[in-house]
Design a protein around this motif. Structure first.
Motif, short mmCIF file in Angstrom:
data_model
loop_
_atom_site.label_atom_id
_atom_site.label_comp_id
_atom_site.label_asym_id
_atom_site.label_seq_id
_atom_site.Cartn_x
_atom_site.Cartn_y
_atom_site.Cartn_z
N ALA A 37 0.85 -1.19 0.00
CA ALA A 37 0.00 0.00 0.00
C ALA A 37 0.88 1.24 0.00
O ALA A 37 2.01 1.22 0.49
N HIS A 38 0.33 2.33 -0.53
CA HIS A 38 1.08 3.59 -0.65
C HIS A 38 0.13 4.74 -0.39
O HIS A 38 -0.96 4.80 -0.97
N TYR A 39 0.56 5.67 0.47
CA TYR A 39 -0.23 6.86 0.79
C TYR A 39 0.69 8.06 0.84
O TYR A 39 1.84 7.94 1.26
N SER A 40 0.18 9.22 0.45
CA SER A 40 0.96 10.45 0.57
C SER A 40 0.04 11.56 1.04
O SER A 40 -1.17 11.56 0.75
N ALA A 41 0.63 12.53 1.76
CA ALA A 41 -0.16 13.64 2.29
C ALA A 41 0.78 14.73 2.77
O ALA A 41 1.92 14.47 3.14
N PRO A 42 0.27 15.96 2.81
CA PRO A 42 1.07 17.03 3.39
C PRO A 42 1.21 16.81 4.90
O PRO A 42 0.35 16.19 5.53
N LEU A 43 2.29 17.31 5.46
CA LEU A 43 2.48 17.32 6.90
C LEU A 43 1.75 18.53 7.49
O LEU A 43 1.75 19.60 6.87
N ALA A 44 1.16 18.38 8.65
CA ALA A 44 0.46 19.50 9.29
C ALA A 44 1.41 20.67 9.54
O ALA A 44 1.00 21.83 9.48
N SER A 45 2.67 20.36 9.79
CA SER A 45 3.66 21.39 10.09
C SER A 45 4.34 21.96 8.85
O SER A 45 5.23 22.79 8.94
N GLY A 46 3.94 21.51 7.68
CA GLY A 46 4.57 21.91 6.42
C GLY A 46 5.45 20.78 5.91
O GLY A 46 5.93 19.96 6.66
N GLY A 47 5.63 20.72 4.63
CA GLY A 47 6.37 19.63 4.04
C GLY A 47 5.44 18.54 3.57
O GLY A 47 4.23 18.75 3.41
N PHE A 48 5.99 17.35 3.34
CA PHE A 48 5.21 16.27 2.76
C PHE A 48 5.66 14.94 3.35
O PHE A 48 6.80 14.81 3.81
N GLN A 49 4.76 13.97 3.34
CA GLN A 49 5.08 12.64 3.87
C GLN A 49 4.51 11.54 2.97
O GLN A 49 3.53 11.75 2.26
#
Length: 93
Positions: A37-49
């Motif tokens: 499985a693969h997921y991506s999303a912005p970080l709440a503090s800025g940046g990406f994960q």
């Protein structure tokens, strides 16, 4: 053993993620061997994960060394932090 891989960086954004994703997985119908499985999303503090589930750490490391690292270097992308942990439990609905 199945593992969860968490990559993150304050220096990344959705555009950088989309650029490398298209390079390393150009055909979603043909995912890398061992990827569950693969997921991506912005970080709440800025940046990406990016959060992945892999059949094994070896499968992830092979993809990291053979595909991700060369693409990131070729595209001159900033580094990211990686954490790999064994999955204790999962539920997919």
């Amino acid at each position: 053993m199945t593992v969860l891989v968490h990559n993150q960086s304050a220096a990344w954004n959705q555009k950088l993620y989309d650029t490398i994703f298209e390079r390393v997985i150009p055909d979603r119908a043909k995912p890398p061997t061992g990827l569950v499985a693969h997921y991506s999303a912005p970080l709440a503090s800025g940046g990406f994960q990016v959060v992945d589930v892999w059949e094994s750490e070896d499968a992830y490391r092979r993809f990291e060394v053979e595909v991700i690292a060369p693409a990131a270097q070729d595209l001159d992308l900033p580094p990211f932090e990686t954490a790999v942990v064994e999955i204790h439990n999962s539920l997919v609905v």
